[in-house]
Design a protein around this motif. Structure first.
Motif, mmCIF file in Angstrom:
data_model
loop_
_atom_site.group_PDB
_atom_site.id
_atom_site.type_symbol
_atom_site.label_atom_id
_atom_site.label_comp_id
_atom_site.label_asym_id
_atom_site.label_seq_id
_atom_site.Cartn_x
_atom_site.Cartn_y
_atom_site.Cartn_z
ATOM 1 N N ALA A 117 163.333 75.902 122.700
ATOM 2 C CA ALA A 117 163.233 77.096 123.538
ATOM 3 C C ALA A 117 162.161 76.962 124.602
ATOM 4 C CB ALA A 117 162.955 78.325 122.675
ATOM 5 N N LEU A 131 169.117 79.795 123.510
ATOM 6 C CA LEU A 131 167.867 80.498 123.250
ATOM 7 C C LEU A 131 167.998 81.501 122.111
ATOM 8 C CD1 LEU A 131 166.668 81.084 126.928
ATOM 9 C CD2 LEU A 131 166.176 79.173 125.390
ATOM 10 N N ASN A 134 164.716 78.391 118.112
ATOM 11 C CA ASN A 134 163.836 77.349 118.626
ATOM 12 C C ASN A 134 163.771 76.248 117.580
ATOM 13 O OD1 ASN A 134 161.838 76.086 120.314
ATOM 14 N ND2 ASN A 134 160.282 76.781 118.865
ATOM 15 N N ASN A 167 160.542 80.372 129.208
ATOM 16 C CA ASN A 167 161.139 79.192 128.581
ATOM 17 C C ASN A 167 161.087 77.983 129.495
ATOM 18 O OD1 ASN A 167 162.911 81.812 127.918
ATOM 19 N ND2 ASN A 167 162.646 80.594 126.057
ATOM 20 N N THR A 557 162.579 84.168 119.655
ATOM 21 C CA THR A 557 164.035 84.224 119.627
ATOM 22 C C THR A 557 164.516 85.026 118.423
ATOM 23 O OG1 THR A 557 164.176 82.187 118.340
ATOM 24 C CG2 THR A 557 164.154 81.967 120.747
#
Length: 781
Positions: A117, A131, A134, A167, A557
């Protein structure tokens, strides 16, 4: 190549330093990237006549690298779009085998291959980065871009453009794909194989690929269609292991042989008793792209992509009984206990179903992208864009037999992610109404939703759930953003860019459940501001100096927040933390570029300070210890990157390119896991290097030799795993690649290449491929 690691490092770094080059020759020296070669160079401003431009910022004085289709085809054994990044400075895609769709994560200067991510991957501006989480299993959707449709690839290093969310802290990668100016037809056949011999495995995984593309332009309309299929086999990726036993064998235990004894990554003894996760994948890809020139300077485009994947994963046991028969567990020979007792060297062990895992996967993902853009080069231009990525079907079936009174050797578990996906919506404008200013601004929305339900099924290969899921987690995240940046030309020799990004992040519908208990997590909202600044100085006709700095806020996330479990006996939430804080990074890049008579040279010093980095770790300050995704207080990274390119420098037809990166990435504060303080960030080696030498004997024949090097690294936060050249370790490596390309005539061309020519055995938790031969046949009309 059986050299000790220090010698290998010296060899790799000496070779790269002698070339002092990288793939920078594909980018303009001031980091501005028109899609063709028609340009007027002035610090901070590039005028483009025709062609498709990158979606990266074109007036940002910072480090941007790129590569064109011609060079990819000539230099790289590219079996997928991720391979186009193979020789970029400081980048590494953790590709375990051809067709690796769930672990091929991008690593950047200050981020390892567990931080998916912390980079952004786009295709023509459509988000391909996953996304939703991660980590290794949240891989960018590389399969939705084939190498044949790539026109160029551009990479922005760092979070220096206000147009991208946090990100982008590692890198922003944008694939620009082809759109025809006249009728085109393309076909490509690829065959690859490796001979994998490690421990007791002796196998020859193969890959077959076929791709066909058609395109044309009719007046104001243009279209492109591609369809491809890939059948690939992996070498074993996972090993079944045992800690040496001190117990006597159980009564009736089978006397067995075949285990491999060695030291694990912690330099502790263990036994390897077999392999799992031999993946056989069949991937189908289809894409349609349409473009309509509505009016001069105004264009509409639509992209529809379909990616289907069916996967069978099998296992291989190494243990044999006295007659030489392999000892394995499968539905046909499974005892009602679900396990089998064996004796190894007079000690007792138990084999379980987990040692012989089998899964079947069925995935169908759909991508849509729609854009309307005015690009006249006048006082005001604008763009509207929307995209959607949908998990139309995403099911994983695992063999999980029930034992005891309800014994069913064919039972299993189904993991279903139907309803998962993400969407984006953006509007941006560019105003040039003030002298020496280019002002860009925009509004964006990015939303993701994850649905994950695990159910028991009576027949693991085809059964359907008959009741409620045994576990479930889900949730939504959304990021609403406003951004603005102003590129100011300060005379002929200076340019500055000021930008700011305001973001409002929210998480909602968070849920973690088992069959008996449900945790519904409260909604959350966080706002953040991320200022950006860059300045460039042309100190001579050949040289520029650039300084860029920017703040990046990388929000948690869905998976990091809500993926966990519920304790069946207490009903308490386990392995999850819905209150995670976002990562906050301040990144700075100072670069000097020189245009040489035969190429380019770049030297960069970079620094990144990250607070509240998101990592899986064990909180050793509480009893009992808790292991889950947690915030690491501070990580500091600084480094130096040298990159250049020499064309026709030594002899006519010889192109040399290489890069060398030193990165010192250290955990400087971590209250929950003090043993990690002062240790290297996982999977970020001190040294990396790439080098490519390509020689054009004649226009129709070229040969290439490439080198990739990664230094010592660790998988654990406390660096207690020094034996990286083992399963679950992260090892140094020195890998050589080669390629020969022949253009038979205007229509036909062929190539023969080999990756890992020296047959290096190297690891990044899983083993990388052995020496792999790649043969290609192309048709271009």
């Amino acid at each position: 190549m059986n050299l000790h690691h220090p010698l290998r490092a010296a060899f790799a770094l000496t070779l790269c330093a002698s070339a002092v080059a990288a793939l920078a020759q594909e980018a303009a020296p001031n980091g501005e990237l028109p899609a063709d070669d028609t340009r007027v160079e002035k610090l901070g401003k590039v005028t483009v006549a025709g062609g498709r431009v990158t979606t990266l910022p074109t007036t940002l004085p910072t480090t941007i690298e790129g590569i064109k289709a011609e060079r990819i085809d000539r230099v790289i054994n590219a079996t997928d779009s991720a391979d186009a990044l193979k020789y970029f400075p400081s980048l590494l895609v953790r590709k375990r085998y051809i067709g690796d769709y769930d672990h091929a994560v991008l690593s950047t200067r200050a981020s390892g291959t567990g931080n998916s991510a912390r980079s952004l991957i786009y295709a023509d501006g459509i988000l391909l980065s996953n996304l939703l989480g991660n980590g290794a299993s949240f891989t960018p959707r590389w399969g939705l871009v084939t190498p044949e449709e790539i026109a160029r690839v551009d990479v922005l290093y760092g979070p220096f453009s206000a147009a991208y969310p946090g990100n982008s802290v590692g890198a922003v990668v944008d694939y620009i794909t082809r759109m025809p100016e006249q009728f085109e037809a393309h076909g490509k056949l690829t065959y690859a194989q490796q001979h994998y011999t490690l421990y007791r495995t002796d196998d020859t995984p193969k890959t077959k690929q076929g791709s066909v593309s058609l395109g044309d332009k009719w007046g104001d309309w243009s279209w492109w269609f591609n369809v491809s299929r890939q059948d690939s086999q992996s070498h074993p990726l996972v090993y079944a292991t045992r800690t040496p036993s001190t117990a006597n064998p159980a009564t009736g235990a089978t006397v067995a042989t075949g285990a491999v004894a060695e030291l694990n990554r912690f330099n502790q003894p263990w036994l390897l008793i077999g392999t799992t996760n031999h993946a056989d994948t069949q991937q189908d890809h289809a894409k349609v792209k349409l473009a309509w020139q509505v009016a001069p300077g105004l264009k509409a485009s639509y992209t529809l992509g379909l990616w289907e994947n069916t996967v069978a994963r099998r296992s291989e046991g190494w243990l044999s009984d006295a007659s030489g028969t392999r000892i394995e567990l499968n539905p046909a020979n499974l005892p009602s206990s679900g396990s089998r007792a064996v004796s190894l060297d007079g000690k007792g062990y138990t084999l379980t179903v987990a040692d012989f895992g089998q899964t079947r996967e069925s995935l169908q993902h759909v991508m849509h992208g729609l854009a309307l853009r005015q690009a006249t080069g006048g006082n005001f231009d604008w763009q509207l864009a929307a995209s959607r990525y949908d998990y139309r079907q995403d099911q994983v079936r695992a063999w999980a037999p029930t034992t005891g009174a309800a014994f069913n050797p064919n039972a299993g578990r189904l993991t279903d992610q139907n309803g998962t996906g993400w969407n984006t919506l953006a509007a941006r404008g560019t105003w040039r109404g003030l002298p020496d200013h280019v002002i860009e601004f925009g509004v964006q929305r990015e939303a993701a939703q994850l649905r994950n339900a695990v159910s028991t099924i009576a027949e693991w290969t085809a059964g359907m759930p008959s009741g409620s899921p045994v576990s479930r987690f889900e949730g939504n995240t959304a990021l609403n953003s406003l951004w603005w940046q102003d590129a100011v030309a300060l005379g002929d020799h200076w340019q500055a860019v000021f930008g700011i990004r305001g973001e409002n992040w929210s998480a909602s519908r968070g849920l973690t459940a088992n069959g008996a208990a449900v945790f519904q997590h409260p909604a959350r909202k966080i706002s953040a501001l991320s200022p950006k600044f860059a300045i460039g100085w042309a100190f001579s006709d050949e040289g520029t100096l650039r300084l860029s700095t920017g703040r990046a806020v990388r929000f948690p996330t869905v998976s990091e927040l809500f993926q966990g479990g519920v304790n069946a006996s207490t009903g308490a939430l386990t392995n999850g933390d819905p209150n995670l804080k976002p990562e906050r990074s301040q990144t700075t890049d100072l670069s000097a570029d020189w245009k040489l008579s035969v190429g380019t040279l770049r030297a960069t010093v970079f620094h990144e300070a990250t607070r509240d980095a998101l990592y899986s770790q064990t909180n050793t300050t509480v009893t009992p210890n808790v292991t889950n995704i947690q915030n690491v207080d501070r990580i500091r990274t600084w480094g130096v990157e040298l990159a250049a390119a020499l064309n026709d420098a030594v002899v006519r037809g010889l192109d040399l390119s290489a890069s060398v990166t030193f990165a010192d990435s250290v955990i400087t504060a971590n209250a929950k896991f003090p043993a990690s303080v002062g240790k290297w960030q996982p999977r970020v080696p001190r040294w990396r290097a790439n080098a490519v030498a390509s020689y054009r004997w004649i226009d129709a024949l070229s040969t290439t030799l490439g080198l990739r090097y990664g230094g010592q690294q660790f998988n654990s936060l406390d660096n207690t795993d020094p034996n990286g050249a083992r399963y679950q370790g992260a090892s140094p490596f020195l890998v050589l690649d080669a390629r020969v390309r022949v253009k038979v005539n205007k229509t036909w061309s062929a190539a023969l290449g080999v990756d890992n020519l020296n047959n290096e055995v190297y690891w990044n938790f899983h083993p990388y491929p052995a020496r792999t031969w790649v043969a290609e046949l192309r048709f271009d009309l």
